[in-house]
Design a protein around this motif. Structure first.
Motif, PDB file in Angstrom:
ATOM      1  N   PRO A  85       0.815  -1.218   0.000  1.00 35.57           N
ATOM      2  CA  PRO A  85       0.000   0.000   0.000  1.00 35.57           C
ATOM      3  C   PRO A  85       0.851   1.272   0.000  1.00 35.57           C
ATOM      4  CG  PRO A  85       0.049  -0.946   2.190  1.00 35.57           C
ATOM      5  CD  PRO A  85       0.792  -1.900   1.288  1.00 35.57           C
ATOM      6  N   PHE A  86       0.299   2.330  -0.578  1.00 35.61           N
ATOM      7  CA  PHE A  86       0.951   3.647  -0.533  1.00 35.61           C
ATOM      8  C   PHE A  86       0.944   4.177   0.887  1.00 35.61           C
ATOM      9  CE2 PHE A  86       0.950   8.289  -0.709  1.00 35.61           C
ATOM     10  CZ  PHE A  86       1.982   8.560  -1.586  1.00 35.61           C
ATOM     11  N   PHE A  87      -0.200   4.101   1.553  1.00 32.93           N
ATOM     12  CA  PHE A  87      -0.331   4.603   2.921  1.00 32.93           C
ATOM     13  C   PHE A  87      -0.214   3.463   3.920  1.00 32.93           C
ATOM     14  CE2 PHE A  87      -2.655   7.840   0.484  1.00 32.93           C
ATOM     15  CZ  PHE A  87      -1.966   8.966   0.894  1.00 32.93           C
ATOM     16  N   THR A  88       0.388   3.749   5.047  1.00 30.31           N
ATOM     17  CA  THR A  88       0.535   2.783   6.121  1.00 30.31           C
ATOM     18  C   THR A  88      -0.554   2.991   7.158  1.00 30.31           C
ATOM     19  OG1 THR A  88       2.139   1.824   7.660  1.00 30.31           O
ATOM     20  CG2 THR A  88       2.067   4.221   7.550  1.00 30.31           C
ATOM     21  N   HIS A  89      -0.699   2.050   8.057  1.00 28.67           N
ATOM     22  CA  HIS A  89      -1.613   2.203   9.189  1.00 28.67           C
ATOM     23  C   HIS A  89      -1.069   3.311  10.091  1.00 28.67           C
ATOM     24  CE1 HIS A  89      -4.299   1.261  12.465  1.00 28.67           C
ATOM     25  NE2 HIS A  89      -3.235   1.278  13.271  1.00 28.67           N
ATOM     26  N   LEU A  90      -1.935   4.243  10.452  1.00 32.65           N
ATOM     27  CA  LEU A  90      -1.538   5.364  11.314  1.00 32.65           C
ATOM     28  C   LEU A  90      -2.333   5.326  12.609  1.00 32.65           C
ATOM     29  CD1 LEU A  90      -1.464   8.165   8.596  1.00 32.65           C
ATOM     30  CD2 LEU A  90       0.514   7.041   9.638  1.00 32.65           C
ATOM     31  N   GLU A  91      -1.716   5.814  13.673  1.00 31.57           N
ATOM     32  CA  GLU A  91      -2.378   5.870  14.983  1.00 31.57           C
ATOM     33  C   GLU A  91      -3.349   7.037  15.078  1.00 31.57           C
ATOM     34  OE1 GLU A  91      -2.126   3.479  17.269  1.00 31.57           O
ATOM     35  OE2 GLU A  91      -0.842   2.435  15.835  1.00 31.57           O
ATOM     36  N   SER A  92      -3.138   8.069  14.277  1.00 36.26           N
ATOM     37  CA  SER A  92      -4.029   9.231  14.315  1.00 36.26           C
ATOM     38  C   SER A  92      -4.134   9.827  12.918  1.00 36.26           C
ATOM     39  CB  SER A  92      -3.513  10.281  15.305  1.00 36.26           C
ATOM     40  OG  SER A  92      -2.229  10.721  14.926  1.00 36.26           O
ATOM     41  N   TRP A  93      -5.132  10.652  12.748  1.00 39.61           N
ATOM     42  CA  TRP A  93      -5.372  11.283  11.451  1.00 39.61           C
ATOM     43  C   TRP A  93      -4.236  12.226  11.081  1.00 39.61           C
ATOM     44  CZ3 TRP A  93     -11.113  13.249  11.602  1.00 39.61           C
ATOM     45  CH2 TRP A  93     -11.966  12.166  11.799  1.00 39.61           C
ATOM     46  N   VAL A  94      -4.053  12.388   9.782  1.00 38.02           N
ATOM     47  CA  VAL A  94      -3.149  13.394   9.240  1.00 38.02           C
ATOM     48  C   VAL A  94      -3.993  14.236   8.302  1.00 38.02           C
ATOM     49  CG1 VAL A  94      -1.111  13.835   7.823  1.00 38.02           C
ATOM     50  CG2 VAL A  94      -1.142  11.881   9.404  1.00 38.02           C
ATOM     51  N   ASN A  95      -4.167  15.485   8.624  1.00 35.26           N
ATOM     52  CA  ASN A  95      -4.949  16.380   7.778  1.00 35.26           C
ATOM     53  C   ASN A  95      -4.051  16.960   6.698  1.00 35.26           C
ATOM     54  OD1 ASN A  95      -7.512  16.251   9.162  1.00 35.26           O
ATOM     55  ND2 ASN A  95      -6.464  17.275  10.855  1.00 35.26           N
ATOM     56  N   VAL A  96      -4.575  16.983   5.474  1.00 37.39           N
ATOM     57  CA  VAL A  96      -3.821  17.476   4.330  1.00 37.39           C
ATOM     58  C   VAL A  96      -4.680  18.452   3.533  1.00 37.39           C
ATOM     59  CG1 VAL A  96      -2.371  15.402   4.161  1.00 37.39           C
ATOM     60  CG2 VAL A  96      -4.514  15.522   2.879  1.00 37.39           C
ATOM     61  N   ASN A  97      -4.004  19.276   2.760  1.00 38.15           N
ATOM     62  CA  ASN A  97      -4.669  20.184   1.825  1.00 38.15           C
ATOM     63  C   ASN A  97      -4.294  19.799   0.411  1.00 38.15           C
ATOM     64  OD1 ASN A  97      -5.797  21.919   3.809  1.00 38.15           O
ATOM     65  ND2 ASN A  97      -3.823  22.933   4.040  1.00 38.15           N
ATOM     66  N   LEU A  98      -5.289  19.739  -0.465  1.00 30.57           N
ATOM     67  CA  LEU A  98      -5.022  19.523  -1.881  1.00 30.57           C
ATOM     68  C   LEU A  98      -4.376  20.786  -2.432  1.00 30.57           C
ATOM     69  CD1 LEU A  98      -5.408  17.787  -4.467  1.00 30.57           C
ATOM     70  CD2 LEU A  98      -7.603  18.959  -4.764  1.00 30.57           C
ATOM     71  N   VAL A  99      -3.195  20.637  -3.056  1.00 31.87           N
ATOM     72  CA  VAL A  99      -2.498  21.811  -3.584  1.00 31.87           C
ATOM     73  C   VAL A  99      -2.326  21.772  -5.096  1.00 31.87           C
ATOM     74  CG1 VAL A  99      -1.312  22.387  -1.438  1.00 31.87           C
ATOM     75  CG2 VAL A  99      -0.227  20.819  -3.056  1.00 31.87           C
TER      76      VAL A  99
END
Length: 187
Positions: free
Chosen positions: A155-169
């Motif tokens: 997978p591209f993304f791994t399991h995370l313990e908390s959310w990561v907020n992102v902005n589409l740029v």
């Protein structure tokens, strides 16, 4: 502080490699290949995981001498050889081609490298990127999404313990149906 970007080809269902480490679905057209070449040319330091390092270093150091090499492949090979690289591995003992080997705590070394002066860094390889993701070190995510479902794999993304907020740029579409999306991490 340096900016750290994780950019990879990804399937529509979120994988950077299909089962068995199959990358056959990621063959870029000329425009996507040129985007990757320009990306390598603009990267001051690339951070490689072992598996992707082995794949890239088995091809690009001699690619420019292969019969039938295109001008774009020649340019990419030159840029790749010129780009400084750090290879993170505890199993290989030596690296070449403007690279150095690091075998300690990846997150600590990436943190140190980010604090240095200098230009942009790219993290190359999903396993190494997952360590940086979990440590909150990635500043930008770039996905070149191919119109294919591979059903599993890396997978591209791994399991995370908390959310990561992102902005589409930014977004960009390519003639072969590949869609590039860029997201910056909100701090």
């Amino acid at each position: 502080m340096r900016k750290l970007t994780f950019a990879m080809n990804v399937s529509l269902d979120g994988y950077v490699a299909a089962p068995g480490a199959d990358l056959g679905w990621t063959t870029p057209n000329d425009e996507v290949f040129q985007w990757w070449s320009d990306r390598v040319g603009a990267t001051e330091l690339a951070l490689y995981g072992r598996r992707l390092w082995e794949a890239m270093s088995s091809h690009w150091p001699t690619a420019a001498q292969e019969p039938g090499v295109t001008p774009a492949e020649y340019e990419y090979a030159r840029r790749w050889l010129d780009m400084p690289k750090v290879v993170f591995s505890s199993t290989i003992t030596a690296v070449d081609w403007n690279a150095r080997l690091f075998s300690g705590d990846a997150a600590a070394e990436i943190t140190r490298l980010k604090s240095d002066d200098g230009g942009p860094m790219d993290i190359v390889g999903a396993t190494l990127a997952s360590a940086a993701m979990r440590a909150g070190l990635i500043d930008e995510y770039i996905l070149l999404t191919y119109p294919v479902l591979v059903g599993g794999g890396t997978p591209f993304f791994t399991h995370l313990e908390s959310w990561v907020n992102v902005n589409l740029v930014g977004t960009q579409s390519f003639p072969n149906g590949v869609l590039l999306t860029r997201y910056e991490t909100r701090r």
